[in-house]
Motif scaffolding. Structure first.
Motif, PDB file in Angstrom:
ATOM      1  N   ASN A 136       0.823  -1.205   0.000  1.00 33.65           N
ATOM      2  CA  ASN A 136       0.000   0.000   0.000  1.00 33.65           C
ATOM      3  C   ASN A 136       0.858   1.257   0.000  1.00 33.65           C
ATOM      4  O   ASN A 136       0.565   2.223  -0.703  1.00 33.65           O
ATOM      5  CB  ASN A 136      -0.925   0.006   1.212  1.00 33.65           C
ATOM      6  CG  ASN A 136      -2.183  -0.795   0.952  1.00 33.65           C
ATOM      7  OD1 ASN A 136      -2.928  -0.484   0.039  1.00 33.65           O
ATOM      8  ND2 ASN A 136      -2.393  -1.842   1.721  1.00 33.65           N
ATOM      9  N   ALA A 137       1.917   1.233   0.799  1.00 28.50           N
ATOM     10  CA  ALA A 137       2.796   2.397   0.862  1.00 28.50           C
ATOM     11  C   ALA A 137       3.447   2.644  -0.494  1.00 28.50           C
ATOM     12  O   ALA A 137       3.573   3.786  -0.947  1.00 28.50           O
ATOM     13  CB  ALA A 137       3.855   2.181   1.942  1.00 28.50           C
ATOM     14  N   LYS A 138       3.842   1.557  -1.149  1.00 26.30           N
ATOM     15  CA  LYS A 138       4.432   1.690  -2.485  1.00 26.30           C
ATOM     16  C   LYS A 138       3.473   2.366  -3.430  1.00 26.30           C
ATOM     17  O   LYS A 138       3.849   3.246  -4.212  1.00 26.30           O
ATOM     18  CB  LYS A 138       4.777   0.304  -3.041  1.00 26.30           C
ATOM     19  CG  LYS A 138       6.141  -0.199  -2.681  1.00 26.30           C
ATOM     20  CD  LYS A 138       6.380  -1.494  -3.430  1.00 26.30           C
ATOM     21  CE  LYS A 138       7.693  -2.124  -3.031  1.00 26.30           C
ATOM     22  NZ  LYS A 138       7.814  -3.485  -3.574  1.00 26.30           N
ATOM     23  N   PHE A 139       2.206   1.943  -3.368  1.00 25.64           N
ATOM     24  CA  PHE A 139       1.206   2.524  -4.263  1.00 25.64           C
ATOM     25  C   PHE A 139       1.109   4.033  -4.059  1.00 25.64           C
ATOM     26  O   PHE A 139       1.143   4.797  -5.020  1.00 25.64           O
ATOM     27  CB  PHE A 139      -0.155   1.870  -4.011  1.00 25.64           C
ATOM     28  CG  PHE A 139      -1.269   2.496  -4.802  1.00 25.64           C
ATOM     29  CD1 PHE A 139      -1.450   2.171  -6.131  1.00 25.64           C
ATOM     30  CD2 PHE A 139      -2.110   3.425  -4.229  1.00 25.64           C
ATOM     31  CE1 PHE A 139      -2.458   2.750  -6.868  1.00 25.64           C
ATOM     32  CE2 PHE A 139      -3.129   4.015  -4.960  1.00 25.64           C
ATOM     33  CZ  PHE A 139      -3.291   3.674  -6.281  1.00 25.64           C
ATOM     34  N   VAL A 140       1.014   4.433  -2.813  1.00 22.28           N
ATOM     35  CA  VAL A 140       0.857   5.870  -2.531  1.00 22.28           C
ATOM     36  C   VAL A 140       2.096   6.637  -2.985  1.00 22.28           C
ATOM     37  O   VAL A 140       1.994   7.725  -3.563  1.00 22.28           O
ATOM     38  CB  VAL A 140       0.575   6.091  -1.030  1.00 22.28           C
ATOM     39  CG1 VAL A 140       0.446   7.573  -0.732  1.00 22.28           C
ATOM     40  CG2 VAL A 140      -0.700   5.376  -0.621  1.00 22.28           C
ATOM     41  N   CYS A 141       3.280   6.070  -2.763  1.00 20.03           N
ATOM     42  CA  CYS A 141       4.513   6.726  -3.225  1.00 20.03           C
ATOM     43  C   CYS A 141       4.504   6.865  -4.741  1.00 20.03           C
ATOM     44  O   CYS A 141       4.876   7.897  -5.284  1.00 20.03           O
ATOM     45  CB  CYS A 141       5.744   5.924  -2.814  1.00 20.03           C
ATOM     46  SG  CYS A 141       6.098   5.997  -1.067  1.00 20.03           S
TER      47      CYS A 141
END
Lengths: 221, 264
Positions: free
Chosen positions: A88-93
């Motif tokens: 999820n963090a990757k997606f937001v980044c």
């Protein structure tokens, strides 16, 4: 600068349109002024923050953002349970265009959210505290000009609250905060100006104390 | 954190959103359920095997001059190139609702990425099925790969146009979305995948030829076997003309209702 121009908002329900939550809100929020938002429960505080942060669209009217504005910090949306915190963090980044600095940002998020190994586990295994810590860390990982803080600052345990507060202190130096809280102390600590929401209208006060006074006077004795 | 104050161009933003969404959807699609990836491959194969079995039961060995099995395999693979993107893309807006809280992500991005992903996955599935069929001794090496690709791409474009328009309907008027989903069932029978359109008498055959999928399927079969007796009306230009017009219509709907789709 954020310009809110005659904004109306009502939510669609299964039985047609709901009541008008905001009825003609017009505001100009300058940068470099921290603003506290006050009003009774259901006055539309979260709705207005959501609209300013762009997570929802006004029914009528227009919102113009001439700067980078965060989403409401505690409401980082779209964290589906089956994906891990890291995914999820990757997606937001990625959608924020930080493909190159991905490892740095991820390290920061993992570190700040204090998730440890849980960072690589699906979100549905998280407690609500872990989830809000992740959301909080996500919004701190990017450089916004304006941060929209809802009640998220009171997420997590005592140790995390301290850390969150310290992060806010640092933020307040270089960015603008728009804050909702029922904690008067917290508002007074960070904000200089105030917005009082009542009956679907917003009233701007250059001094937070005046906004709090207007709010308190409106309450039934 | 390092300052990145330069404003990105709209194209930059869109490309990074597409990339992020694609990776996310791919992980989601393959690992949503434990056996999700099995179904990905099994669904078209079950259809193919079942219909082939029925045809061999009634002893139809040749359709239009080519092996029945090849006729069915090619038909189904190309049809699924429409149906999978159409069905999955149709629900993309609702499934990604939470992501619209990031201003960068627009409803149309969710549809486009999902249709792209489904097309990509279906391409992989098709190659696996064709290799399998080849190993079983069927003549599944295309004689004219380019026209097969043109047909497959055209059919995928029709799936895209369907998803663009249907996703709007599905979100704004769920009852209409249900109706559209149901309309896919007669399409299954009327696209010439389980019985040849040539057997239908006029004037009904002309009516069925309005369906662009019929044209796409026939072109693909011709690409596999040049000796195939395709319907004389078959036209690849019709497939693309239809797709372009329908995509234009779908995109118009997406733009018109962009804010209503993202709002709650």
């Amino acid at each position: 600068m954020i310009i809110v121009d005659d904004v109306y908002k009502r939510y669609q329900t299964k039985h047609g349109a709901g009541r008008w939550v905001l009825r003609g809100v017009s505001l100009t929020i300058p940068t470099k002024v921290n603003v506290g938002l006050v009003g009774r429960n259901g006055a539309g505080k979260s709705t207005l923050l959501g609209l300013i942060g762009g997570i929802d669209q006004p029914s009528k009217g227009r919102i113009e953002r001439r700067c980078h504005v965060s989403w409401p910090m505690g409401r980082a949306g779209g964290l589906p349970g089956v994906l891990t915190g890291r995914q999820n963090a990757k997606f937001v980044c990625r959608i924020h265009g930080h493909e190159d600095a991905l490892p740095d940002r991820l390290a920061f998020i993992q570190d700040f959210a204090e998730l440890g190994e849980a960072f690589d586990e699906p979100i549905y295994t998280y407690s609500s505290g872990m989830k809000s810590r992740l959301q909080f860390a996500l919004s701190l990982a990017f450089d916004f000009d304006v941060y929209i803080a809802d009640e998220s600052i009171s997420a997590g345990d005592i140790a995390f609250q301290k850390k969150a507060k310290a992060a806010f202190d640092k933020l307040a130096d270089h960015a603008t905060l728009i804050m909702v809280s029922h904690g008067v102390g917290l508002l007074k600590q960070f904000c200089t100006a105030g917005i009082w929401l009542a009956d679907g209208k917003a009233h701007w006060f250059d001094k937070l104390d005046d906004a709090l006074k207007a709010y308190e006077e409106s309450l039934p004795a | 954190m390092a300052a990145t104050k330069t404003l990105r161009s709209p194209l930059d933003v869109t490309l990074s959103v597409w990339k992020a969404l694609f990776l996310r959807e791919a992980v989601n699609r393959i690992s949503r359920e434990r056996t999700a990836w099995v179904w990905l491959l099994a669904e078209p194969m079950i259809h193919i095997v079942f219909i082939t079995f029925i045809f061999s039961f009634v002893r139809v060995r040749v359709v239009g001059g080519i092996d029945t099995a090849v006729w069915i395999i090619v038909g189904f693979l190309v049809f699924f190139m429409f149906r999978r993107p159409a069905q999955q893309g149709m629900t993309a807006v609702g499934a990604n609702q939470a992501l619209f809280s990031y201003r960068q992500v627009k409803p149309v991005d969710a549809v486009l990425v999902r249709v792209g992903l489904e097309g990509f996955l279906m391409l992989v599935v098709a190659i696996i099925v064709l290799i399998g069929a080849g190993l079983l001794g069927y003549a599944v090496v295309p004689a004219d790969p380019l026209s097969v690709l043109a047909a497959v791409f055209g059919v995928w474009l029709i799936g895209l146009s369907f998803a663009l328009a249907a996703s709007v309907a599905n979100e704004l008027i769920p009852e209409l979305g249900w109706l559209i989903t149901q309309s896919l069932i007669p399409l299954y029978f009327a696209s010439g995948i389980i019985f040849p359109i040539t057997q239908i008498p006029q004037p009904y055959r002309d009516w069925l030829m309005i369906n662009p999928l019929v044209h796409g399927l026939e072109v693909a079969r011709l690409g596999f076997a040049p000796n195939y007796q395709a319907l004389p009306e078959t036209s690849i230009a019709y497939v693309y003309a239809y797709a372009l017009a329908a995509i234009f219509f779908g995109l118009t709907l997406q733009i018109r209702f962009a804010t209503r789709l993202a709002a709650r």
